[in-house]
Design a protein around this motif. Structure first.
Motif, PDB file in Angstrom:
ATOM      1  N   ASP A 365     -33.092 -34.887   2.359  1.00 31.58           N
ATOM      2  CA  ASP A 365     -32.993 -35.051   3.808  1.00 31.58           C
ATOM      3  C   ASP A 365     -34.375 -34.812   4.408  1.00 31.58           C
ATOM      4  N   GLU A 367     -35.425 -34.351   7.274  1.00 32.47           N
ATOM      5  CA  GLU A 367     -35.477 -33.374   8.359  1.00 32.47           C
ATOM      6  C   GLU A 367     -35.433 -31.950   7.843  1.00 32.47           C
ATOM      7  N   ARG A 368     -35.039 -31.766   6.605  1.00 28.95           N
ATOM      8  CA  ARG A 368     -34.921 -30.417   6.070  1.00 28.95           C
ATOM      9  C   ARG A 368     -35.978 -30.091   5.018  1.00 28.95           C
ATOM     10  N   THR A 370     -39.993 -30.189   3.941  1.00 27.81           N
ATOM     11  CA  THR A 370     -41.380 -30.318   4.396  1.00 27.81           C
ATOM     12  C   THR A 370     -42.207 -30.988   3.306  1.00 27.81           C
TER      13      THR A 370
END
Length: 408
Positions: A365, A367-368, A370
């Motif tokens: 994901d 968005e989760r 980095t």
């Protein structure tokens, strides 16, 4: 390499130092000053005493010495003291007295043009000769003015005005020279600071480039060997280790700029072979690859290598897919259409290219997660440096797709 580009820049900017610029400007300024005086001399000789050839000879001597003085100065970059003294003694001192003795000059206006030349001579004297010699030459010029104007019966006002003009020319030229030298030094210091900062920046960029190369090659190999997932004695692993040892040796010896960047197809194939030696199967397809600059081919190959390394390290699969196509031509992936007659449309410049690296792993994901150092610097950073871009598309259970595109 970055440092080599700085050296090339130093050689290319052949504009001279601030002092050299100041010297060139002052030579030009005093040349124009002398030219205005010679123009007055030509007009004066044409109007007065045309039956006396001595005046024409005197004007010719002044022209000849002026050509010698300023021609040599323009060629060498500064005044030759020998030429300056010749100009002072002949043009500034002997010429006015010779015109009185053999040129039939008995009036102030007829002698004035020769005296004017002493003013332009005094300006050069003040900047081209050592202080004691300059004071001696100025004293000779002032003495010539006093004697010459006394012989033709000039008034004190005329005499005072011409002596004032002679001395003012010397003082103003010296002031201009002092200011120009000062500004030249300030300019040289500013250029030196800017060059030092640029050199420091280039060295940092070069170190960063080496760090990224080490991350993508040596560190990737060591990480794989440490994980124990491959046979360290396998011939392909040993071959890769030998290549990376040679790279480290060049880096230590400061000769890494000799690394050859092949054309795009060969560069990508080299990157694929490098990763396959660590037991990652890569299915590669190439279609109508364009000719790109060497630095662009190297950026594509290095970014693709790091993307493949990420597949091997994180995707949990032993298989990746690499596709490289030309962008802007038939079959390109930029959406360019063909014209009605089947020819390509106007591309507005050189063709680009798109390289994709895909795996069928678990994905993530965005968005989760980095992005790591390798993705930021070795993929996104490398493409951005050559005017391209990289995009990463992933979702849980959908694998990862990395797209490298140039131009961006």
């Amino acid at each position: 390499m970055a440092i080599e580009r700085i050296r090339v820049l130093r050689r290319a900017t052949g504009v001279g130092s601030g002092l050299q610029r100041a010297q060139s400007f002052l030579i030009l300024a005093t040349l124009l000053y002398r030219g205005s005086h010679l123009t007055v001399g030509v007009l004066a000789v044409a109007q007065h005493r045309q039956d006396h050839p001595a005046q024409y000879l005197g004007l010719a001597a002044a022209l000849g010495l002026s050509l010698l003085l300023y021609g040599a100065a323009l060629t060498r970059g500064w005044f030759d003291p020998r030429h300056v003294w010749a100009d002072v003694l002949v043009t500034g001192c002997l010429l006015p007295l010779a015109l009185y003795a053999w040129g039939g000059v008995r009036e102030t206006p007829a002698l004035g043009w020769a005296m004017l030349l002493g003013g332009s001579a005094s300006g050069v004297v003040s900047v081209a000769l050592p202080r004691l010699q300059a004071l001696t030459a100025l004293a000779l010029l002032v003495g010539t003015h006093l004697i010459g104007y006394h012989l033709v019966g000039a008034s004190r006002a005329v005499l005072g005005g011409h002596v004032n003009s002679l001395l003012s020319s010397a003082v103003m030229t010296w002031v201009f020279w002092w200011y120009l030298r000062r500004q030249g030094r300030l300019l040289d210091e500013a250029n030196a600071r800017a060059l030092a900062a640029e050199t420091q920046k280039a060295r940092y960029a070069e170190r960063l480039q080496h760090h990224r190369a080490l991350h993508d090659t040596v560190l990737a190999t060591l990480t794989t060997l440490a994980a124990g997932g491959i046979d360290a004695n396998a011939p392909e692993v040993r071959e890769r280790c030998a290549k990376e040892a040679a790279y480290l040796r060049r880096l230590i010896q400061q000769t890494a700029d000799e690394v050859h960047h092949p054309e795009m197809g060969a560069a990508l194939e080299e990157a694929v072979s490098s990763v396959e030696s660590l037991q990652l199967k890569v299915t590669a397809q190439y279609h109508e690859l364009p000719a790109v600059p060497p630095e662009v081919a190297a950026a594509f190959a290095d970014a693709a290598r790091e993307a493949l390394n990420n597949v091997r390290r994180h995707a949990g699969t032993g298989h990746a897919y690499l596709t490289a196509v030309g962008a802007g031509g038939p079959g390109g992936c930029d959406g360019t259409e063909r014209s009605a007659d089947g020819s390509d449309g106007d591309l507005g410049g050189p063709r680009g290219a798109v390289v994709t690296v895909v795996d069928r792993g678990p994905g993530f994901d965005p968005e989760r997660v980095t992005p790591g150092l390798g993705l930021r610097r070795s993929v996104h950073g490398r493409m951005a440096e050559v005017g391209g871009r990289a995009t990463v598309d992933s979702a849980p259970g959908e694998g990862v797709r990395v797209e490298l595109r140039w131009p961006g």
